[in-house]
Every structure is written in structure tokens, then in C-alpha cells.
Design a protein around this motif. Sequence first.
Motif, PDB file in Angstrom:
ATOM      1  N   VAL A 125     -27.164  16.287 -11.727  1.00  0.00           N
ATOM      2  CA  VAL A 125     -25.844  16.165 -12.336  1.00  0.00           C
ATOM      3  C   VAL A 125     -25.370  17.542 -12.770  1.00  0.00           C
ATOM      4  CG1 VAL A 125     -24.640  15.300 -14.356  1.00  0.00           C
ATOM      5  CG2 VAL A 125     -26.143  13.790 -13.082  1.00  0.00           C
ATOM      6  N   VAL A 126     -24.199  17.925 -12.317  1.00  0.00           N
ATOM      7  CA  VAL A 126     -23.605  19.204 -12.705  1.00  0.00           C
ATOM      8  C   VAL A 126     -22.562  18.910 -13.780  1.00  0.00           C
ATOM      9  CG1 VAL A 126     -22.375  21.259 -11.906  1.00  0.00           C
ATOM     10  CG2 VAL A 126     -23.985  20.095 -10.368  1.00  0.00           C
ATOM     11  N   ASN A 127     -22.886  19.299 -15.003  1.00  0.00           N
ATOM     12  CA  ASN A 127     -22.039  18.924 -16.145  1.00  0.00           C
ATOM     13  C   ASN A 127     -21.042  20.029 -16.508  1.00  0.00           C
ATOM     14  OD1 ASN A 127     -21.156  17.269 -18.286  1.00  0.00           O
ATOM     15  ND2 ASN A 127     -22.630  18.155 -19.716  1.00  0.00           N
ATOM     16  N   LYS A 128     -20.139  19.668 -17.381  1.00  0.00           N
ATOM     17  CA  LYS A 128     -19.137  20.574 -17.960  1.00  0.00           C
ATOM     18  C   LYS A 128     -18.152  21.089 -16.919  1.00  0.00           C
ATOM     19  CE  LYS A 128     -22.371  21.940 -21.627  1.00  0.00           C
ATOM     20  NZ  LYS A 128     -22.770  22.927 -22.620  1.00  0.00           N
ATOM     21  N   VAL A 129     -17.814  20.250 -15.955  1.00  0.00           N
ATOM     22  CA  VAL A 129     -16.850  20.691 -14.948  1.00  0.00           C
ATOM     23  C   VAL A 129     -15.450  20.850 -15.553  1.00  0.00           C
ATOM     24  CG1 VAL A 129     -18.126  19.722 -12.991  1.00  0.00           C
ATOM     25  CG2 VAL A 129     -16.356  18.346 -14.095  1.00  0.00           C
ATOM     26  N   ASP A 130     -15.273  20.340 -16.773  1.00  0.00           N
ATOM     27  CA  ASP A 130     -13.985  20.547 -17.459  1.00  0.00           C
ATOM     28  C   ASP A 130     -13.757  22.006 -17.843  1.00  0.00           C
ATOM     29  OD1 ASP A 130     -14.810  20.541 -20.738  1.00  0.00           O
ATOM     30  OD2 ASP A 130     -16.217  19.616 -19.373  1.00  0.00           O
ATOM     31  N   PRO A 155     -20.941  15.775  -9.862  1.00  0.00           N
ATOM     32  CA  PRO A 155     -20.269  16.581 -10.889  1.00  0.00           C
ATOM     33  C   PRO A 155     -19.695  15.673 -11.972  1.00  0.00           C
ATOM     34  CG  PRO A 155     -18.792  16.265  -9.020  1.00  0.00           C
ATOM     35  CD  PRO A 155     -20.052  15.492  -8.709  1.00  0.00           C
ATOM     36  N   ILE A 156     -19.861  16.049 -13.228  1.00  0.00           N
ATOM     37  CA  ILE A 156     -19.301  15.238 -14.316  1.00  0.00           C
ATOM     38  C   ILE A 156     -18.804  16.142 -15.453  1.00  0.00           C
ATOM     39  CG2 ILE A 156     -20.871  13.281 -13.917  1.00  0.00           C
ATOM     40  CD1 ILE A 156     -22.292  14.199 -16.591  1.00  0.00           C
ATOM     41  N   ASP A 162     -15.741  12.153 -17.689  1.00  0.00           N
ATOM     42  CA  ASP A 162     -15.174  12.260 -16.352  1.00  0.00           C
ATOM     43  C   ASP A 162     -16.256  11.976 -15.306  1.00  0.00           C
ATOM     44  OD1 ASP A 162     -13.391  12.778 -14.375  1.00  0.00           O
ATOM     45  OD2 ASP A 162     -13.374  14.959 -14.642  1.00  0.00           O
ATOM     46  N   ASN A 163     -15.971  11.018 -14.435  1.00  0.00           N
ATOM     47  CA  ASN A 163     -16.858  10.640 -13.322  1.00  0.00           C
ATOM     48  C   ASN A 163     -18.129   9.902 -13.773  1.00  0.00           C
ATOM     49  OD1 ASN A 163     -16.869  10.557 -10.529  1.00  0.00           O
ATOM     50  ND2 ASN A 163     -18.274  12.290 -10.332  1.00  0.00           N
ATOM     51  N   LEU A 164     -18.143   9.379 -14.983  1.00  0.00           N
ATOM     52  CA  LEU A 164     -19.356   8.709 -15.463  1.00  0.00           C
ATOM     53  C   LEU A 164     -19.554   7.336 -14.821  1.00  0.00           C
ATOM     54  CD1 LEU A 164     -19.576   9.650 -19.249  1.00  0.00           C
ATOM     55  CD2 LEU A 164     -20.211  10.946 -17.216  1.00  0.00           C
ATOM     56  N   ASP A 165     -18.449   6.660 -14.483  1.00  0.00           N
ATOM     57  CA  ASP A 165     -18.582   5.360 -13.810  1.00  0.00           C
ATOM     58  C   ASP A 165     -19.299   5.529 -12.478  1.00  0.00           C
ATOM     59  OD1 ASP A 165     -17.302   4.145 -15.842  1.00  0.00           O
ATOM     60  OD2 ASP A 165     -15.342   4.030 -14.841  1.00  0.00           O
ATOM     61  N   ASP A 166     -18.881   6.564 -11.784  1.00  0.00           N
ATOM     62  CA  ASP A 166     -19.471   6.868 -10.491  1.00  0.00           C
ATOM     63  C   ASP A 166     -20.969   7.175 -10.645  1.00  0.00           C
ATOM     64  OD1 ASP A 166     -19.030   7.161  -7.790  1.00  0.00           O
ATOM     65  OD2 ASP A 166     -19.065   9.360  -7.957  1.00  0.00           O
ATOM     66  N   ILE A 172     -27.613   3.025 -10.781  1.00  0.00           N
ATOM     67  CA  ILE A 172     -28.053   1.632 -10.661  1.00  0.00           C
ATOM     68  C   ILE A 172     -28.512   1.343  -9.230  1.00  0.00           C
ATOM     69  CG2 ILE A 172     -27.268  -0.788 -10.776  1.00  0.00           C
ATOM     70  CD1 ILE A 172     -25.575   0.053 -13.244  1.00  0.00           C
ATOM     71  N   GLY A 173     -27.861   1.983  -8.288  1.00  0.00           N
ATOM     72  CA  GLY A 173     -28.255   1.818  -6.891  1.00  0.00           C
ATOM     73  C   GLY A 173     -29.691   2.246  -6.610  1.00  0.00           C
ATOM     74  N   TYR A 174     -30.223   3.139  -7.411  1.00  0.00           N
ATOM     75  CA  TYR A 174     -31.598   3.617  -7.214  1.00  0.00           C
ATOM     76  C   TYR A 174     -32.613   2.892  -8.089  1.00  0.00           C
ATOM     77  CZ  TYR A 174     -29.928   7.435  -4.329  1.00  0.00           C
ATOM     78  OH  TYR A 174     -29.373   8.157  -3.312  1.00  0.00           O
TER      79      TYR A 174
END
Length: 303
Positions: A125-130, A155-156, A162-166, A172-174
Motif C-alpha cells: 500500500v502506497v499511502n499519503k497520495v494526497d 495507492p491510498i 481515499d481508495n479504502l473501499d478498493d 477480502i479477496g485474499y
Amino acid sequence: MSVAPSEFRAGYVAIVGEPNVGKSTLMNALLDQKISIVTPKPQTTRQRILGILSKDDAQVVFLDTPGLIKPKYLLQERMLNSAESALKDADIILVMTEVSRGARLPREVEQLAIQRYSAKPILLVVNKVDTVYKPTVLPIMAEFARRGVFKEVIPISALQKDNLDDLLTTLIGYLPEHDPFYPLDIVSDSTERFFVSEFIREKVFEQFQEEIPYSAAVEIRDYREREKGKTYINADIVVERESQKRILIGTKGEALKKVGQAARSEIEEFLEHEVFLELRVKVREHWREREALLRNFGYSAAS
Ligand code: GDP
Ligand code: MG
């Protein structure tokens, strides 16, 4: 995924990475509740903190962890141990970095999380894209993806949700098919006492500089819920030296009073109940190096 949608999935997700990249912020954001303290300073989190997210078809048990660093004293060794135990327990490893670091991960993260656990699904997870101009994120993601060790690169912005639902859907898929590990209506396995001590520690992190936050532990001495009226909480803030104690108390007790006020409102919000909070400052020399005291404060080898 070729699993019938009726199958329940459950498992453990360890959130690991270097200090300050936003691990605790992410767990709180996903749970929509603050259970792990967050400050602008590195190494705020000292032990693994479990956060449970239950949905209709899945239960994700997040393990928030202290940042992966090379330990310099016994407390940091314990902190590292707790991150390692989370990695060991995890079904999925979520390695977090922040976008300003580019496509490089520190050696501790590479060795302790990625090389050692290559048999488990590792998501990056690449955070702080804001904090950056969006197009600069893509090449970083591409470079991470090119390594071929991460199942996904996502990226989140944990702060802006942002993008947390994704991210959650992907996680969950894993997850393996499994019955829930915890009751569906609880969000953590820690006690209220633990959360209270953490909120006090958070205020020390926020209000003091340099070594004081890193030399402070909180011990709840008394915790009494009353039928009527406020919950009574008495806690010690333990530091390593008299000089630190003087700073924490401040002139005429002003500094400690500020900690108490801030902690009280945070605790009241969490407990949804009024509290009477009494704080004292104590000195325990070199507690960060002393096994028995570390155990007292909850920093045991096993947690
Ligand atoms: P941890 O040490 O990895 O658990 O990091 P924290 O969750 O304690 O966060 C460290 C600092 O980064 C705090 O000041 C957070 O508010 C900030 N932070 C976390 N996520 C984000 C984000 O997505 N964007 C920005 N701008 N700041 C963030
Ligand atoms: Mg943290």
C-alpha cells in the motif's frame, strides 16, 4: 476468485512498514473508529493492536504494529517482537509505505516482512497520495509492481479515506474461507483500561518534544466505574529521569494539567461517558531497559 459468494471469509491482516507511514491511521480509518493512537512522531505504536472489521460476508482482523526498525534498547526490541509476531500470525501481509519515499523500502522492511514471508500474500500500500501531484504516483507503483513480489500495489490516502473501499475489497479477496474468529459486534480485544492508557500516552506524544514521549509509559492505578456519576481513573505517567518529570509537570503543574485535560476529553469521547482523571508523574530509572517494568507496562515479549 472462484468461491461462492455465500462463503464467509475471515483472517488476519498484519499492517507493517517503517515508522510514521500511516499504519495506525489506516486501521482507524477502516474501522471508522479510533482504537490505535496516531501522532506526527515516529514510533507512537508500541505493541500490536487488534482491530476487527466485520461485514456480512467477511471478518478482517487487522494487526496494527510498531514500525520495523533496528532496535536500540529493550523496549524497541519488544516493539519489534510484537511486529514480528503479527507477521507470523497473519494470513495477509500489508506492507505500507508513503509516496514520498519513492519505490524504495528500508532494509528492515525488506528483510523482516518481505523476504521472510514470501510464502504469504503480500500487498503493498502506497499511502499519503494526497500529498503529491497524482501523476507522480504511477511510476512508483509501476516500479513496485515490476518487482513481482507484491500481489497488488494499491495507492491510498488513509487520512482522506481515499481508495479504502478498493483496498478492503482486494484484501477480502485474499482471505481464506473461515468462520469469524471474534464476535461480530466487537472492534478489538483490548480492555478499556488499555485504551485509556494509550490516550494518555498519545497526549504526552503530542505535547512534549525530544526524548520525553519515548521515555514515557502509562500505568493505570485505579479504574472504577460507578453506578452513578463519573468513572474514576487514576494513572501514573512513568518517565526515566527527575528532569523529565519536572518538564512533564511544568510550572505550577500547568503542563500536566494540559495533558490531563486533553486526555480526559479523548477518553470521554471513547467511553461515551464522563470521567474523573487523576494523573501523577513517577520516575523509574531506565525502565525501557528493565524486563520486569516493561512487563508491568504491557510490553511483554509475547504481545
Ligand atoms: P504509523 O507510525 O505508521 O502508525 O503512522 P501514524 O498513523 O501514526 O501516522 C503518522 C503521521 O502521518 C500522522 O501525523 C498522520 O496524521 C499522518 N498520515 C497518516 N496517513 C496519512 C495520509 O494519508 N496523508 C497524510 N497527508 N498524512 C497522513
Ligand atoms: Mg502507529
